[in-house]
Write a protein that holds these residues in place. Structure first.
Motif, PDB file in Angstrom:
ATOM      1  N   SER A  95       0.826  -1.221   0.000  1.00 61.53           N
ATOM      2  CA  SER A  95       0.000   0.000   0.000  1.00 61.53           C
ATOM      3  C   SER A  95       0.861   1.273   0.000  1.00 61.53           C
ATOM      4  CB  SER A  95      -0.924   0.013   1.223  1.00 61.53           C
ATOM      5  OG  SER A  95      -0.186   0.230   2.413  1.00 61.53           O
ATOM      6  N   ARG A  98       2.304   5.596  -1.106  1.00 61.06           N
ATOM      7  CA  ARG A  98       0.884   5.750  -1.394  1.00 61.06           C
ATOM      8  C   ARG A  98       0.565   6.016  -2.884  1.00 61.06           C
ATOM      9  NH1 ARG A  98      -3.580   3.865   0.897  1.00 61.06           N
ATOM     10  NH2 ARG A  98      -5.356   5.099   0.285  1.00 61.06           N
ATOM     11  N   ARG A 104      -2.428   0.275  -5.749  1.00 59.34           N
ATOM     12  CA  ARG A 104      -3.201   1.458  -6.163  1.00 59.34           C
ATOM     13  C   ARG A 104      -3.948   1.185  -7.479  1.00 59.34           C
ATOM     14  NH1 ARG A 104      -3.491   7.058  -5.390  1.00 59.34           N
ATOM     15  NH2 ARG A 104      -3.635   8.239  -7.308  1.00 59.34           N
ATOM     16  N   GLY A 135      -6.197   1.178  -1.457  1.00 59.04           N
ATOM     17  CA  GLY A 135      -6.219   1.807  -2.779  1.00 59.04           C
ATOM     18  C   GLY A 135      -6.631   0.900  -3.922  1.00 59.04           C
ATOM     19  N   ARG A 184      -2.572   2.722 -13.539  1.00 61.99           N
ATOM     20  CA  ARG A 184      -1.981   3.205 -12.298  1.00 61.99           C
ATOM     21  C   ARG A 184      -1.150   4.448 -12.631  1.00 61.99           C
ATOM     22  NH1 ARG A 184       2.299   1.288  -8.815  1.00 61.99           N
ATOM     23  NH2 ARG A 184       3.203   0.359 -10.652  1.00 61.99           N
TER      24      ARG A 184
END
Ligand SMILES: Cc1cc2nc3c(=O)[nH]c(=O)nc-3n(C[C@H](O)[C@H](O)[C@H](O)COP(=O)(O)O)c2cc1C
Length: 187
Positions: A95, A98, A104, A135, A184
């Motif tokens: 994770s 960030r 994510r 995420g 992403r």
């Protein structure tokens, strides 16, 4: 379409790992499911080790492998009403950082098996919540595999044809959701 399959159990005869092996067989055409084994190699999450250039090799591999997958299917046991610490630990690593985290916008789904009568339902619900906060794009419902010892034999073979079809459907949903997933965005 390459989907990674991550089992939350480190146990040799794990029902959850068997479930993922069955999912490899159940994968629809065009979907390649690959078991990821790296959970036991990870150190406990430590924010002091967070620096991207300096993370331990096992963490670097985790982030690289998870980021490269089109989607991830998690299978979780239930330990004291929630996910095993080892799985939570991997998710914590994935994770961060960030804005460039492996999880994510990653399209993910969950399944879970337990020997009890609720099929790791609480663990799956917690896992979906945790993945969302980390995420990821969580898709599909829970698949609670209760009394796993009655539905998976000693060699890890699935004895339940309906469950096999459920896995196929789950993977079909996961794959189609992953196709439309946003890219992403790197930090
Ligand atoms: C520490 C521990 C806690 C457990 N807690 C639960 C629980 O809260 N609910 C449940 O249904 N099963 C619980 N179980 C039983 C597991 O569901 C069962 O051992 C299952 O087979 C573990 O998954 P695996 O076969 O993939 O290793 C627990 C087992 C252990 C070792």
């Amino acid at each position: 379409m390459r989907i990674l399959a991550v089992s939350g159990s480190l146990r040799e005869g794990s029902f959850n790992t068997s479930l993922l092996r069955a999912a490899v067989e159940a994968a629809p055409d065009g979907v390649e499911l690959e078991l990821w084994e790296g959970l036991a190699d990870l150190p406990l999450y430590d924010q002091d080790l967070e620096d991207v250039a300096d993370v331990p090799e096992s963490v670097r591999r985790l982030r690289e492998n998870w980021a490269a997958a089109d989607a991830i299917l998690f299978a979780t046991p239930e330990y004291n009403g929630s996910v095993p610490g080892s799985l939570k630990n991997a998710i914590d690593w994935a994770s961060r950082p960030r804005l460039d985290a492996a999880l994510r916008n990653k399209t993910v789904a969950v399944v879970g098996a337990s020997t009890g009568q609720f099929g790791a339902l609480w663990a799956q619900q917690d896992l979906k919540r945790i993945l969302g906060i980390a995420g990821a794009r969580v898709v599909g419902t829970e698949i609670p595999v209760s009394r796993a010892h009655d539905r998976i034999d000693a060699e890890g073979r699935l004895l339940d044809g309906e469950l096999f079809e459920q896995l196929r459907l789950h993977l079909t949903t996961l794959a189609s959701e992953a196709v439309g997933a946003p890219e992403r965005v790197a930090a």
